[in-house]
Write an enzyme that holds these catalytic residues in place. Structure first.
Site, short mmCIF file in Angstrom:
data_model
loop_
_atom_site.label_atom_id
_atom_site.label_comp_id
_atom_site.label_asym_id
_atom_site.label_seq_id
_atom_site.Cartn_x
_atom_site.Cartn_y
_atom_site.Cartn_z
N LYS A 42 24.93 3.28 8.87
CA LYS A 42 26.05 4.14 8.45
C LYS A 42 27.34 3.33 8.41
CE LYS A 42 26.70 5.65 13.23
NZ LYS A 42 26.31 6.67 14.23
N TYR A 265 58.41 -9.51 13.16
CA TYR A 265 59.13 -8.24 13.27
C TYR A 265 59.47 -7.90 14.72
CZ TYR A 265 57.83 -6.98 8.46
OH TYR A 265 57.69 -6.93 7.11
N MET A 313 51.43 -6.45 8.06
CA MET A 313 50.43 -5.81 7.21
C MET A 313 49.48 -6.83 6.59
SD MET A 313 50.87 -3.27 3.94
CE MET A 313 51.90 -2.09 4.78
#
Ligand SMILES: *Cc1c(COP(=O)(O)O)cnc(C)c1O
Length: 373
Positions: A42, A265, A313
């Site tokens: 799965k 950041y 990101m």
């Protein structure tokens, strides 16, 4: 067909089919006589790529594979996978016809679904696996459902039970007496069905944790997921299976920064000495959890190097000051082995309070999977 994706970025998940095969055989060896192993593929084989691993399961002569969603089973069939496929999750009524046409076996886990299957079977033969709830209180028939289930089954001559199963809530803690309680409840429900003249087919109960701790009844089939991928199924265990995924990238940029400079950041990391910072083309959009900031390490030149600053990101910054000879283009391992060092999914999971399962399934679709023998 979607056009084939082009990959230029060196970030990828290398999937070692030989390791998967080795885990599969090692687990099979631990099973009692006549027990057989069903591979749980799965969620795209826990992020490892279900199509390629289903092909290995076919080569290894497994009796069946299992997925969670009928959509996952359909995708495998469309890719040419012919091995029996069990869908563990509930199917909608509208999916039953497609499933049967494609030779996909549905699980029936509620009285409503059983009525639906019974109605469907008036027009054609239908083989199902019936799920019994032995205590997890999530899916499956409970004892008070059994009388009407028996009536429905008796009234449906073309509805055949190929298998009956249940699922452990806490097999990862093998000394929890609740494991035995669940088995007793399962056996009691089985006995009621049999006494009513219902054929129950094969039985399967154990997940990876139950397999590695020997909680498998003779002749039962088992459903192995995480252990096939080399993840540790036990809360406190050392099952020593071989990790199958190597999640790697390469150093894109190196720079030396002065003491007192910040990285990333939020200025969360400040150089306490003159430092060499490597920038890597991978970030939280690839599934490298942002909460790993300030906690995790990666491998460069066979050595551990800590993250420096926050995970972005698309980018990751690493302190490689103590890695001699480090160069742009060096392979960096986020997950897996390099030289004598390795980073296991359990290690990353431990940093952020999750389980290895989620580390694997979080590796996003932006990361190409490359299957190697
Ligand atoms: C996911 C799943 C498994 C596999 O569990 P592992 O702990 O990964 O071995 C087995 N059975 C069911 C019903 C599942 O949903």
């Amino acid at each position: 067909m979607a056009p084939e994706k082009m990959h230029f970025r060196p970030t990828e998940a290398v999937i070692e089919l030989a390791a998967f095969r080795e885990n599969l055989r090692a687990l099979r060896h631990r099973l009692p006589d006549h027990s057989r192993l069903v591979a749980v593929l799965k969620a795209d084989a826990y992020g490892h790529g279900a199509i390629a691993l289903a092909e290995v399961c076919e080569q290894e002569d497994l009796p069946m594979i299992a997925v969670a969603l009928v959509e996952e089973a359909i995708e495998l069939r469309r890719s040419g996978i012919t091995i029996p496929i069990l869908v563990l999750g509930e199917l909608s009524e509208s999916a039953l016809g497609t499933a049967v046409e494609l030779g996909i076996t549905p699980s029936i886990s509620s009285p409503e679904a059983l009525v639906c299957a019974s109605t469907f079977s008036r027009a054609r033969d239908l083989e199902i696996h019936l799920q019994l709830d032995s205590g997890m209180n999530r899916m499956g028939l409970i004892p008070s459902d059994l009388d009407s289930a028996i009536d429905a089954l008796r009234a449906s001559p073309r509805l055949r039970i190929g298998g009956i199963f249940s699922h452990y809530a806490n097999a990862s803690t093998p000394d929890d007496p609740f494991n035995a309680t669940q088995r007793e409840r399962f056996d009691a429900m089985l006995a009621r069905l049999r006494d009513a003249g219902i054929t129950t087919g094969i039985h399967h109960f154990a997940n990876s944790a139950a397999i590695v701790t020997g909680q498998v009844a003779p002749g039962d089939w088992v459903r192995a997921g995480i252990s096939l991928y080399g993840g540790e199924p036990l809360d406190a265990g050392e099952s020593r299976l071989r990790p199958v995924m190597r999640w790697i990238t390469r150093i894109e940029r190196l720079k030396t920064i002065d003491r007192g400079e910040i990285v990333g950041y939020g200025k969360s990391w400040r150089a306490e000495r003159e430092s060499t910072i490597a920038t890597l083309p991978v970030g939280y959009a690839d599934g490298y959890d942002r909460l790993l900031s300030g906690r995790a390490e990666v491998l460069v030149r066979g050595q551990r190097a800590p993250l420096a600053g926050r995970v972005s990101m698309d980018l990751l910054t690493v302190d490689v000051t103590d890695v001699p000879g480090v160069e742009v283009g060096d392979e960096v391992v986020l997950l897996g082995q390099q030289g004598d060092e390795s980073i296991r999914a359990e290690e990353l999971a431990g940093h952020i309070g999750t389980i290895p399962y989620e580390i694997f399934t979080n590796v996003s679709s932006r990361v190409p999977r490359r299957h190697v023998e």
